[in-house]
Design a protein around this motif. Structure first.
Motif, short mmCIF file in Angstrom:
data_model
loop_
_atom_site.label_atom_id
_atom_site.label_comp_id
_atom_site.label_asym_id
_atom_site.label_seq_id
_atom_site.Cartn_x
_atom_site.Cartn_y
_atom_site.Cartn_z
N GLY A 1 0.78 -1.23 0.00
CA GLY A 1 0.00 0.00 0.00
C GLY A 1 0.81 1.27 0.00
N PHE A 2 1.96 1.27 0.68
CA PHE A 2 2.77 2.48 0.77
C PHE A 2 3.21 2.96 -0.61
CE2 PHE A 2 6.94 4.58 1.36
CZ PHE A 2 6.51 5.67 2.09
N PHE A 3 3.49 2.02 -1.52
CA PHE A 3 3.92 2.39 -2.87
C PHE A 3 2.75 2.52 -3.84
CE2 PHE A 3 7.57 0.21 -0.93
CZ PHE A 3 8.56 1.17 -1.10
N VAL A 4 1.73 1.71 -3.65
CA VAL A 4 0.63 1.67 -4.62
C VAL A 4 -0.38 2.78 -4.37
CG1 VAL A 4 -1.30 0.27 -5.46
CG2 VAL A 4 0.91 -0.81 -4.98
N CYS A 5 -0.65 3.11 -3.10
CA CYS A 5 -1.70 4.08 -2.79
C CYS A 5 -1.45 5.46 -3.42
CB CYS A 5 -1.86 4.20 -1.27
SG CYS A 5 -3.34 5.10 -0.76
N PRO A 6 -0.25 6.05 -3.33
CA PRO A 6 -0.03 7.33 -4.02
C PRO A 6 -0.17 7.24 -5.53
CG PRO A 6 1.65 6.98 -2.34
CD PRO A 6 0.91 5.68 -2.49
N ILE A 7 0.22 6.10 -6.10
CA ILE A 7 0.06 5.93 -7.55
C ILE A 7 -1.43 5.89 -7.91
CG2 ILE A 7 0.47 4.35 -9.49
CD1 ILE A 7 3.06 3.52 -8.14
N LEU A 8 -2.22 5.19 -7.09
CA LEU A 8 -3.66 5.17 -7.33
C LEU A 8 -4.25 6.57 -7.23
CD1 LEU A 8 -4.79 1.97 -5.35
CD2 LEU A 8 -4.56 2.24 -7.83
N GLY A 9 -3.72 7.38 -6.28
CA GLY A 9 -4.19 8.75 -6.17
C GLY A 9 -3.87 9.57 -7.41
N SER A 10 -2.67 9.37 -7.96
CA SER A 10 -2.29 10.09 -9.18
C SER A 10 -3.14 9.63 -10.37
CB SER A 10 -0.80 9.84 -9.47
OG SER A 10 0.01 10.34 -8.43
N LEU A 11 -3.38 8.33 -10.46
CA LEU A 11 -4.24 7.83 -11.52
C LEU A 11 -5.66 8.36 -11.38
CD1 LEU A 11 -3.06 4.10 -11.68
CD2 LEU A 11 -2.60 5.89 -13.35
N SER A 12 -6.09 8.51 -10.14
CA SER A 12 -7.42 9.06 -9.89
C SER A 12 -7.52 10.50 -10.37
CB SER A 12 -7.74 8.97 -8.39
OG SER A 12 -8.92 9.66 -8.08
N ASP A 13 -6.46 11.29 -10.15
CA ASP A 13 -6.46 12.68 -10.62
C ASP A 13 -6.56 12.77 -12.14
OD1 ASP A 13 -6.34 14.09 -8.22
OD2 ASP A 13 -4.18 13.83 -8.06
N ARG A 14 -6.15 11.72 -12.85
CA ARG A 14 -6.10 11.75 -14.31
C ARG A 14 -7.17 10.87 -14.96
NH1 ARG A 14 -2.26 9.59 -16.67
NH2 ARG A 14 -1.87 11.10 -18.32
N CYS A 15 -8.03 10.25 -14.17
CA CYS A 15 -9.04 9.33 -14.70
C CYS A 15 -10.09 10.09 -15.51
CB CYS A 15 -9.71 8.58 -13.55
SG CYS A 15 -10.96 7.39 -14.08
N LYS A 16 -10.34 9.66 -16.74
CA LYS A 16 -11.24 10.37 -17.65
C LYS A 16 -12.52 9.61 -17.93
CE LYS A 16 -7.37 12.60 -20.09
NZ LYS A 16 -6.73 12.82 -21.41
N LEU A 17 -12.84 8.62 -17.13
CA LEU A 17 -14.06 7.85 -17.34
C LEU A 17 -15.29 8.71 -17.08
CD1 LEU A 17 -13.13 4.47 -15.59
CD2 LEU A 17 -13.07 5.00 -18.03
N ASN A 18 -16.37 8.40 -17.78
CA ASN A 18 -17.62 9.13 -17.58
C ASN A 18 -18.16 8.97 -16.17
OD1 ASN A 18 -17.68 10.16 -20.14
ND2 ASN A 18 -19.14 8.68 -20.94
N MET A 19 -17.77 7.90 -15.50
CA MET A 19 -18.21 7.66 -14.13
C MET A 19 -17.60 8.67 -13.17
SD MET A 19 -17.92 4.08 -12.03
CE MET A 19 -18.75 3.85 -10.46
N GLY A 20 -16.51 9.32 -13.58
CA GLY A 20 -15.85 10.29 -12.73
C GLY A 20 -14.42 9.88 -12.42
N ARG A 21 -13.78 10.65 -11.56
CA ARG A 21 -12.38 10.38 -11.20
C ARG A 21 -12.24 9.47 -9.99
NH1 ARG A 21 -9.24 15.95 -10.74
NH2 ARG A 21 -11.17 16.67 -9.79
N ARG A 22 -13.15 9.58 -9.04
CA ARG A 22 -12.98 8.87 -7.76
C ARG A 22 -13.80 7.58 -7.67
NH1 ARG A 22 -8.80 12.29 -7.43
NH2 ARG A 22 -9.45 14.46 -7.23
N ARG A 23 -15.01 7.60 -8.20
CA ARG A 23 -15.90 6.44 -8.01
C ARG A 23 -15.38 5.14 -8.64
NH1 ARG A 23 -21.79 8.06 -9.66
NH2 ARG A 23 -20.68 9.03 -11.38
#
Length: 525
Positions: free
Chosen positions: A39-61
């Motif tokens: 988690g220590f390495f993956v969680c920040p990467i998931l946060g960065s991917l979330s900031d850039r997520c372009k799905l119609n569902m949204g960035r966080r959901r």
């Protein structure tokens, strides 16, 4: 709330379950290192991917949904790991004269239980980041404190009901017997509750997709509004439109007036909007101006993790101490009550007096943790008022010192009454670490300020930082805290010869967190 239900089952039963199937204290603490290591390495990467997520569902959901699936799998594996092991060939000690358990007779059972523990622990912790970012995205800045305190109230209520369920003796009920015993009954009920909570969360607000927010040359205007809504804050969601429909987005885009991109001066990562009272060329009477979002590369966000300003580093350090202090309590507390308070033994023969006392201690420990969750909810109801009156620094530092004193007194007394009374101080700690770091980060982003100049004045940040990335960085401290403790806690318990050392360690770490909290940049909070 749903995550806290799963936390309640995890913290109450995972350690006793591992100990009962033959895992030793020192090995058991190493199990807790697996999830934070990932988690220590993956969680920040998931946060960065979330900031850039372009799905119609949204960035966080999308990330909330993905991580929730992992939680459900973990909730299924943990209580059933031992019995899955029997299907794969483990020896069933109930068919042998000797009922003393050891790790060698349950290799598959231990594997499935550990796998479920890692999934449950990692996904529950990681899911907190997109959930908080989702909350902050759909709230205007003025509602951030209220939103975070409400978030913590719901978390406290979830923990209270979850631990209360764990404290009941389900073996004596028809539901418990039909579901396969106390532990299975609790996990089964909590699984249903968690799925319900996730469903409600994902359908509560429709996010504006990033590809709409990133169009810096289009601004979406609201037509004439009722007088009662003219000066009200608006959330970063489509409230009266079906946000997931591409036709709506196209209509919004086609109706939006085009402006020169040089007119847009502020670049932020959050998707909240505010009502604009400025008349613009007589086009509309009142407009909702959407601040544009600049989409940086994933590499940029990852580099922003390394190049953190000093203000965020101090929040991370304080949050690390806070989580280390809280993890000592939450992960090892029921074991402490079963062994140090009730004088039981998790490895004693099935049905022996010491084994029965340990089981009673674990259940009683659940009631102590229910008290901590209840106090978390109560404290969260007033923490925003305390911040407004006493300022954020005093609330932050005071909450950590309060917890430190409570844990020290619990370690000294080791009585049933002290388990219930001093657990209330843990609720104050939990509410504090659930609210203060994220309130500060949101405040930094709202002001675009992460540092002070040589005169002690706020210095505006010119580079882009992702809110989801920064929240994930702060949240990832739980993984680092858990990893550090998992490496040393087994040795501490073995060297001291008592689980009381866990509570003493929590007191010391909380005091260290209070010291580092005095160095945080609070600006005008």
């Amino acid at each position: 709330m749903g995550i806290e239900f799963s936390y309640a089952a995890e913290t109450a039963f995972v350690s006793p379950t591992l100990l009962k199937i033959g895992v030793r204290h020192q090995q058991m603490t190493l199990v807790w290192a697996l999830s934070p290591l990932v988690g220590f390495f993956v969680c920040p990467i998931l946060g960065s991917l979330s900031d850039r997520c372009k799905l119609n569902m949204g960035r966080r959901r999308p990330f909330i949904l993905l991580l929730s699936i992992g939680i459900v799998i973990g909730l299924i594996l943990v209580p059933n790991g031992e019995f899955l092991g029997y299907w794969f060939g483990d020896e069933n000690e109930y068919y042998h004269e000797s009922k003393v358990r050891n790790a060698y007779s349950h290799p598959w059972g231990i594997f499935f239980t550990i796998l479920g523990t890692v999934l449950l622990d990692f996904d529950a912790d990681a899911c907190q980041s997109p959930a908080r970012a989702y909350l902050l995205d759909v709230c205007v800045p003025e509602d951030h404190a209220k939103g975070l305190s409400t978030f913590t109230v719901m978390a406290g209520l979830g923990g209270f009901f979850g631990y209360s369920m764990s404290g009941l003796n389900w073996d004596e009920t028809e539901i418990g017997r039909s579901l396969g015993g106390h532990v299975k009954a609790v996990f089964s009920i909590i699984t249903v509750i968690f799925v319900t909570c996730v469903t409600v969360t994902l359908t509560s607000f429709s996010e504006i997709p990033l590809w709409v927010l990133s169009n810096s040359q289009s601004k979406i205007y609201v037509q004439d509004q009722e007088p009662s809504r003219q000066n009200s804050a608006t959330y970063g969601t489509f409230e009266e439109m079906e946000a997931d429909s591409p036709d709506v987005y196209e209509q919004a885009r086609s109706d939006a007036p085009i402006h020169d991109s040089n007119e847009i001066n502020d670049i932020i990562e959050t998707s909240f909007t505010t009502t604009c009272n400025v008349e613009m060329a007589n086009e509309v009477k009142c407009s909702l101006q959407e601040k544009s979002v600049e989409i940086e590369s994933l590499r940029h966000y990852l580099l922003s993790i390394v190049n953190m300003p000093f203000s965020l580093r101090m929040i991370c350090l304080t949050n690390l101490f806070c989580w280390m202090a809280h993890v000592c309590y939450s992960l090892y507390f029921t074991d402490f009550v079963g062994e140090a308070v009730f004088k039981g033994d998790p490895k004693a023969a099935q049905g022996s007096e010491r084994q029965i006392r340990y089981e009673e201690g674990v259940r009683f420990g659940c009631w102590g943790m229910a008290m901590y969750s209840l106090s978390c909810s109560f404290y969260s109801l007033i923490i925003d008022k305390l911040i407004a009156r006493f300022r954020a620094k005093h609330v932050y530092v005071g909450g950590l010192i309060f917890y430190s004193i409570g844990m020290a007194l619990m370690a000294l007394t080791r009585a049933k009454l002290s388990v219930l009374i001093f657990s209330w101080t843990a609720g104050v700690m939990y509410s504090t670490l659930f609210t203060m770091p994220y309130l500060l980060v949101a405040h930094y982003h709202n002001l675009s300020t992460f540092d002070l100049n040589e005169n002690g004045e706020a210095k505006r940040e010119t580079s882009v930082r992702g809110l989801g990335t920064d929240i994930a960085i702060i949240s990832s401290m739980v993984f680092l805290a858990q990893f550090i403790l998992s490496l040393c806690m087994g040795t501490i318990i073995t060297s001291s010869g008592t689980t009381t050392s866990v509570i003493c360690t929590a007191s010391v770490l909380s005091f260290c967190g209070a010291l580092s909290a005095t160095k945080i940049m609070y600006l005008d909070l």
